[in-house]
Write an enzyme that holds these catalytic residues in place. Structure first.
Site, PDB file in Angstrom:
ATOM      1  N   ASP A   1       1.381 -12.667  40.176  1.00  0.00           N
ATOM      2  CA  ASP A   1       0.033 -13.143  40.478  1.00  0.00           C
ATOM      3  C   ASP A   1      -0.924 -12.843  39.344  1.00  0.00           C
ATOM      4  O   ASP A   1      -0.668 -11.986  38.498  1.00  0.00           O
ATOM      5  CB  ASP A   1      -0.475 -12.503  41.775  1.00  0.00           C
ATOM      6  CG  ASP A   1      -0.623 -10.989  41.652  1.00  0.00           C
ATOM      7  OD1 ASP A   1       0.204 -10.379  40.953  1.00  0.00           O
ATOM      8  OD2 ASP A   1      -1.552 -10.428  42.253  1.00  0.00           O
ATOM      9  N   GLU A   2      -2.039 -13.546  39.328  1.00  0.00           N
ATOM     10  CA  GLU A   2      -3.155 -13.291  38.420  1.00  0.00           C
ATOM     11  C   GLU A   2      -2.722 -13.122  36.964  1.00  0.00           C
ATOM     12  O   GLU A   2      -3.242 -12.277  36.238  1.00  0.00           O
ATOM     13  CB  GLU A   2      -3.930 -12.053  38.900  1.00  0.00           C
ATOM     14  CG  GLU A   2      -4.535 -12.266  40.275  1.00  0.00           C
ATOM     15  CD  GLU A   2      -5.262 -11.059  40.812  1.00  0.00           C
ATOM     16  OE1 GLU A   2      -6.304 -11.228  41.456  1.00  0.00           O
ATOM     17  OE2 GLU A   2      -4.774  -9.920  40.602  1.00  0.00           O
ATOM     18  N   ALA A   3      -1.799 -13.962  36.534  1.00  0.00           N
ATOM     19  CA  ALA A   3      -1.324 -13.905  35.144  1.00  0.00           C
ATOM     20  C   ALA A   3      -2.222 -14.776  34.267  1.00  0.00           C
ATOM     21  O   ALA A   3      -1.773 -15.722  33.620  1.00  0.00           O
ATOM     22  CB  ALA A   3       0.133 -14.365  35.068  1.00  0.00           C
TER      23      ALA A   3
END
Length: 548
Positions: free
Chosen positions: A359-361
């Site tokens: 996530d949130e890369a």
């Protein structure tokens, strides 16, 4: 081009805020509370939260999660000074569960409650081999009458869950560690019970703030009471790396030495981690380790310069921003690192899953993200585990059998629906319902609010099967309640945010959809207040619950 120089993404504490919040789903109750009582046999399930008359047993349906079927009637069973706990002969598992039950009951009742494998028709009987395939591996049948109380299951996990029901049917004082006044009665009748979903999880973030082995064990005991069967450990993030890896030792010794706010931090040795696994297993929880990649990796990047695209290690990080870190996708050493970490963690973990984050890369280009996931997922399979990842993996190509954990708030993510239609299974953790670190209201002293305020009624007001448009119900593997620890530093704070919302997620995961009714649930939840107090749980006394 890999975005090593992408700017830091500042946002409120917690997970990524979405452009707009999904409006709360409203759905018609399948049955009115009175109809539910009559049709499903839930004796007393919609009753007032007022305490029962002194000495009267709790109605069989007045537990959390709600049981699948209740047939009330007959004489109550009373635990007395001569009660024995009889266990299935030749079964070490039944013996352990019997010993566990005796350990719960002895301090408060003052009775010796010997655990024996000798045959007998009296006492509390814990039997394996029900012959009822409908109970599956986790279901049980509890039959209470004047001369005995019998819990029968196909598998040890079901027997253990039946014991949790037995606990809740006794007065809350049974949870205390000093001798209390009885009587210790269980209402007459039969409960036949099995879970709605196979996966019923809770996640604890030990990366933003570190929690000791004993603190995790305490949470495990609390989860077990409500039939949670998966413990997701978020073991790595920007602020700390929490698991020893022999082939990359600085991950823990250097990357694990701090936490949000600059505190001491810490990490689990392999022996520590195995102690958590063993304890969870004794409570029939499977441990799911998470190594977050390719983002949320500053602790690793600070520990080993070669993992950075520019070969320069950044400083350790103690803030709460996200999206600024990423493994260097083009470098071969990235996959040597990943292979070593997954190999060692998988070897320590008897459970089925290894969670690889995803996530949130924000500092990884889409092309690099897809390339990374294409290489990372086979590494998990190589070491005999099933891939889990946050639902952003749907933007890549999930491997066959992969499990995506949904944490969105909108329910309109077309890529997630497409992945589910193609065979990817989902664990549902919508942040605006299931995230236990969301503030209850504007006055909450702890937590975050990027997904909105989530009081107890809202955390209960959703259906995993219908939350995401276009997802077939058969794709939903289960539910999970994550708790992120940016603002949480001790067990008391974890409990304040987790309880009583955790019970609602547990009920959504265990109980039949037809029992999902706020009016009846809140009265059963209210009766959990004295039990949580007896257990020393620092729970939030929400004004929407008519606490006993």
């Amino acid at each position: 081009m890999f975005g090593c120089s992408a700017p830091t993404v500042a946002r409120p504490l917690g997970r990524e805020p979405l452009v707009r919040q999904r409006q709360r789903r409203t759905f018609a109750r399948l049955l009115g509370s009175l109809t539910l009582v009559a049709a499903a046999g839930f004796a007393g399930i919609g009753a007032s939260a007022a305490p029962a008359a002194a000495g009267a047993p709790r109605p069989l349906g007045q537990i959390v999660p709600a049981p699948a079927s209740v047939s009330a009637g007959g004489t109550a069973y009373t635990i007395g000074s001569g009660t024995r706990i009889r266990v299935a002969p030749g079964s070490p598992d039944a013996q352990r569960i019997g010993d566990y039950l005796a350990g719960v009951l002895r301090p408060s009742t003052g009775y010796t409650l010997p655990v024996t494998s000798a045959a007998g028709s009296d006492g509390i009987r814990l039997l394996l081999g029900s012959g009822d395939q409908g109970l599956g591996d986790e279901g049980y049948r509890l039959a209470s009458g004047g001369g005995s109380l019998t819990v029968t299951a196909n598998k040890p996990a079901g027997l253990f869950h039946g014991v949790q029901t037995l606990r809740q049917l006794l007065p809350a004082a049974v949870e205390k560690r000093t001798k209390q006044t009885g009587p210790w009665k269980i209402a007459g009748g039969t409960i036949t019970d099995s879970p709605r979903y196979a996966y019923r999880g809770a996640m604890i973030d030990v990366s933003r703030h570190f929690f000791s082995v004993d603190q995790v064990k305490r949470y495990i005991d609390q989860l077990a009471l409500y039939k949670i069967n998966e413990l997701h450990l978020h073991l790595s993030d920007d602020q700390g790396w929490r698991i020893a890896v022999d082939s990359w030792p600085r991950l823990a010794t250097y990357g694990g030495q701090t936490q949000v706010g600059g505190g001491k931090g810490g990490y689990y040795t392999k022996a520590d981690y195995q102690a958590i696994i063993a304890y969870a297993s004794s409570r029939y929880l499977e441990v799911v380790p998470e190594i977050d990649t390719p983002g949320h990796t500053n602790a690793a990047l600070a520990s080993y310069a070669e993992l950075n695209c520019n070969g320069v290690a950044p400083p350790l990080y103690t803030g709460t921003n996200v999206g600024f870190s990423s493994l260097c996708v083009p470098k071969d050493v990235t996959y040597k690192f990943l292979d070593d970490v997954v190999r060692e963690v998988a070897a320590l973990t008897p459970g089925r899953y290894v969670h690889i984050g995803g996530d949130e890369a924000h500092s990884t280009s889409h092309a690099d993200y897809v390339s990374f996931m294409d290489k990372a997922q086979p590494v998990v399979g190589k070491y005999g585990k099933t891939v889990m990842a946050w639902h952003q993996i749907a933007g890549a190509t999930p491997v066959k059998g992969a499990v995506a954990q949904y944490w969105g708030t909108l329910g309109n993510e077309t890529d997630v629906a497409a992945a589910a239609q193609a065979g990817t299974r989902l664990v549902m953790s919508p942040a605006n319902h299931a995230y236990l670190d969301m503030k209850y209201d504007a006055k909450s002293p702890l937590g975050t609010s990027w997904a909105g305020y989530v009081d107890v009624d809202k955390s209960y007001a959703w259906d995993p099967d219908t939350f995401i448009v276009g997802v077939p119900a058969k794709a939903v593997l289960g539910v999970e309640a994550p708790i992120w620890s940016e603002t949480l530093t001790n067990s008391s704070q974890i409990e304040y945010m987790a309880f009583p919302r955790l019970q609602g997620i547990a009920e959504i995961g265990w109980s039949p959809a037809a029992t999902h009714d706020w009016a009846s649930y809140k009265t059963r939840l209210a009766q959990q207040g004295p039990r949580m107090t007896a257990l020393g749980i620092n729970f939030y006394r929400s004004p929407v619950v008519p606490w006993v």
